[in-house]
Scaffold this active site. Structure first.
Site, PDB file in Angstrom:
ATOM      1  CG  MET A  95     -11.112  -3.240   4.620  1.00 29.09           C
ATOM      2  SD  MET A  95     -10.849  -1.490   4.719  1.00 29.09           S
ATOM      3  CE  MET A  95      -9.183  -1.413   5.324  1.00 29.09           C
ATOM      4  N   GLY A 134      -2.839  -3.931   8.834  1.00 30.24           N
ATOM      5  CA  GLY A 134      -2.064  -4.473   9.964  1.00 30.24           C
ATOM      6  C   GLY A 134      -1.339  -5.766   9.664  1.00 30.24           C
ATOM      7  CG  ASP A 156      -5.045   2.230   0.909  1.00 35.55           C
ATOM      8  OD1 ASP A 156      -3.984   1.857   1.417  1.00 35.55           O
ATOM      9  OD2 ASP A 156      -6.014   1.471   0.704  1.00 35.55           O
ATOM     10  CB  SER A 173      -0.886   0.019   1.251  1.00 32.42           C
ATOM     11  OG  SER A 173      -1.353   1.347   1.462  1.00 32.42           O
ATOM     12  N   GLY A 227      -9.050   3.861   6.920  1.00 39.62           N
ATOM     13  CA  GLY A 227      -8.743   5.287   7.142  1.00 39.62           C
ATOM     14  C   GLY A 227      -7.279   5.557   7.381  1.00 39.62           C
ATOM     15  CG  PHE A 228      -5.881   6.744   9.913  1.00 37.85           C
ATOM     16  CD1 PHE A 228      -7.213   6.689  10.324  1.00 37.85           C
ATOM     17  CD2 PHE A 228      -5.322   7.970   9.593  1.00 37.85           C
ATOM     18  CE1 PHE A 228      -7.966   7.860  10.424  1.00 37.85           C
ATOM     19  CE2 PHE A 228      -6.071   9.139   9.697  1.00 37.85           C
ATOM     20  CZ  PHE A 228      -7.399   9.090  10.109  1.00 37.85           C
ATOM     21  N   GLY A 229      -3.037   3.881   7.870  1.00 35.42           N
ATOM     22  CA  GLY A 229      -2.053   2.798   7.914  1.00 35.42           C
ATOM     23  C   GLY A 229      -1.537   2.664   9.343  1.00 35.42           C
ATOM     24  N   GLY A 230      -0.757   1.615   9.573  1.00 34.20           N
ATOM     25  CA  GLY A 230      -0.088   1.458  10.870  1.00 34.20           C
ATOM     26  C   GLY A 230      -0.970   1.030  12.020  1.00 34.20           C
ATOM     27  CG  HIS A 273      -9.185  -0.017  -0.588  1.00 38.22           C
ATOM     28  ND1 HIS A 273      -8.629  -0.259   0.642  1.00 38.22           N
ATOM     29  CD2 HIS A 273     -10.523  -0.062  -0.420  1.00 38.22           C
ATOM     30  CE1 HIS A 273      -9.604  -0.445   1.520  1.00 38.22           C
ATOM     31  NE2 HIS A 273     -10.763  -0.342   0.904  1.00 38.22           N
ATOM     32  CG  MET A 322     -11.318   2.960   1.871  1.00 36.79           C
ATOM     33  SD  MET A 322      -9.812   2.873   2.842  1.00 36.79           S
ATOM     34  CE  MET A 322      -8.601   3.058   1.525  1.00 36.79           C
ATOM     35  CG  MET A 328      -8.440   6.869   2.419  1.00 36.54           C
ATOM     36  SD  MET A 328      -7.485   6.862   3.953  1.00 36.54           S
ATOM     37  CE  MET A 328      -6.752   5.226   3.844  1.00 36.54           C
ATOM     38  N   GLY A 367       1.295  -1.948   4.176  1.00 36.08           N
ATOM     39  CA  GLY A 367       1.900  -0.626   3.995  1.00 36.08           C
ATOM     40  C   GLY A 367       3.058  -0.457   4.962  1.00 36.08           C
ATOM     41  CB  SER A 368       3.199   0.394   8.556  1.00 37.26           C
ATOM     42  OG  SER A 368       2.099  -0.410   8.835  1.00 37.26           O
ATOM     43  CG  HIS A 377      -3.710  -1.663  -1.612  1.00 39.56           C
ATOM     44  ND1 HIS A 377      -4.779  -2.462  -1.969  1.00 39.56           N
ATOM     45  CD2 HIS A 377      -4.139  -0.877  -0.611  1.00 39.56           C
ATOM     46  CE1 HIS A 377      -5.813  -2.175  -1.186  1.00 39.56           C
ATOM     47  NE2 HIS A 377      -5.465  -1.223  -0.357  1.00 39.56           N
ATOM     48  CG  ASP A 428      -6.177  -3.210   2.909  1.00 39.59           C
ATOM     49  OD1 ASP A 428      -6.855  -2.444   2.200  1.00 39.59           O
ATOM     50  OD2 ASP A 428      -5.137  -2.858   3.505  1.00 39.59           O
TER      51      ASP A 428
HETATM   52  C1  DX5 Z   1      -6.435   1.433   5.470  1.00 36.01           C
HETATM   53  C2  DX5 Z   1      -5.968   0.986   4.103  1.00 36.01           C
HETATM   54  C3  DX5 Z   1      -4.922  -0.092   4.173  1.00 36.01           C
HETATM   55  C4  DX5 Z   1      -3.692   0.367   4.918  1.00 36.01           C
HETATM   56  C5  DX5 Z   1      -2.719  -0.752   5.082  1.00 36.01           C
HETATM   57  O1  DX5 Z   1      -7.656   2.137   5.351  1.00 36.01           O
HETATM   58  O2  DX5 Z   1      -7.036   0.467   3.354  1.00 36.01           O
HETATM   59  O3  DX5 Z   1      -4.555  -0.474   2.847  1.00 36.01           O
HETATM   60  O4  DX5 Z   1      -3.058   1.401   4.209  1.00 36.01           O
HETATM   61  O5  DX5 Z   1      -1.647  -0.215   5.785  1.00 36.01           O
HETATM   62  P1  DX5 Z   1      -0.965  -1.059   6.967  1.00 36.01           P
HETATM   63  O6  DX5 Z   1      -0.370  -2.271   6.294  1.00 36.01           O
HETATM   64  O7  DX5 Z   1       0.075  -0.129   7.530  1.00 36.01           O
HETATM   65  O8  DX5 Z   1      -2.058  -1.403   7.929  1.00 36.01           O
HETATM   66 ZN    ZN Z   2      -6.455  -0.455   1.370  1.00 39.06          ZN
END
Ligand code: DX5
Ligand code: ZN
Length: 220
Positions: free
Chosen positions: A139, A179, A37, A10, A144-147, A68, A70, A39, A199-200, A35, A177
């Site tokens: 999901m 964590g 994202d 991501s 909404g957020f990575g990490g 993706h 959102m 938003m 992502g992270s 990927h 998708d």
């Molecule tokens: C969250 C995104 C995910 C997220 C994954 O809303 O849809 O794709 O970026 O990031 P990590 O792997 O850091 O959870």
């Molecule tokens: Zn995503």
């Protein structure tokens, strides 16, 4: 038939000052998909990128852009994301009042169709559409957020979908998708996911060694 495991990094966790270069680096590091994202600050409490950014990063990689969305409303933006270079367009059932229409819009643009279930969204929302789509994105964090921390309570949903897909011999990929890391990637695959989004973990672990992190997620 067991599907090969694909890794879809991501770019939400990448350096946004050089997204094109980051996408290029992901391709070189062996990513199967990219990927993206999207938003809108309305469907989810965060804002990221729109179709123009996808158009600008498209030339940096030939890899599948796994987009993706959102966002809601979603229908009026499908064509823009398709024309920008998306390959898979995934939307959330809660973002549309007519799933069949949204699926048809994506198909009309000759793109692959994905639907995404938030952690608390039920399989019943999408069960009637499984024959019309290419991918389900489960999901494992609130969008909404990575990490964020992986939510194992979504695994039964993944297992249930896997059973349905196998029983009805459907050609649908299962993508997880949120964590995903080196510890939980194995249970995610065992539960039925054949595409892992991360992502992270990919951008931050092992001093950001993209190739090493992608391989570790694929092999673990
Ligand atoms: C969250 C995104 C995910 C997220 C994954 O809303 O849809 O794709 O970026 O990031 P990590 O792997 O850091 O959870
Ligand atoms: Zn995503």
């Amino acid at each position: 038939m067991s599907r090969s495991i694909k890794i879809s990094p991501s770019i939400l966790s990448c350096d946004f000052s050089k997204i094109g270069k980051e996408v290029e680096a992901l391709e070189k590091a062996g990513a199967d998909y990219i990927h993206v994202d999207v938003m809108d600050g309305h469907f989810v409490p965060n804002l990221t990128i729109g179709p123009d950014v996808i158009k600008n990063i498209r030339p940096f990689s030939k890899k599948i852009f796994d987009v993706h969305l959102m966002i809601s409303p979603v229908d009026k933006y499908i064509k823009q994301f398709a024309d920008a270079g998306s390959d898979i367009i995934t939307f959330h059932p809660e973002a549309t009042d007519n799933m069949g229409k949204t699926i048809d819009l994506i198909k009309k643009c000759k793109k692959k169709v994905g639907v995404s279930l938030k952690p608390k969204s039920k399989i019943e929302l999408i069960k009637d559409y499984l024959k019309q789509i290419d991918l389900v994105l489960i999901m494992s964090v609130e969008p909404g957020f990575g990490g964020q921390k992986f939510m194992p309570e979504v695994l039964p949903k993944l297992k249930e979908l896997k059973k349905i897909i196998e029983k009805e011999k459907l050609n649908v990929d299962l993508e997880i998708d949120g964590g995903i890391n080196f510890e939980n990637s194995k249970i995610a695959k065992e539960a039925g996911a054949n595409i892992l989004v991360s992502g992270s973990t990919i951008f931050k672990k092992n001093n950001g060694d993209l190739k090493k992190n992608i391989n570790l997620l694929r092999q673990n």
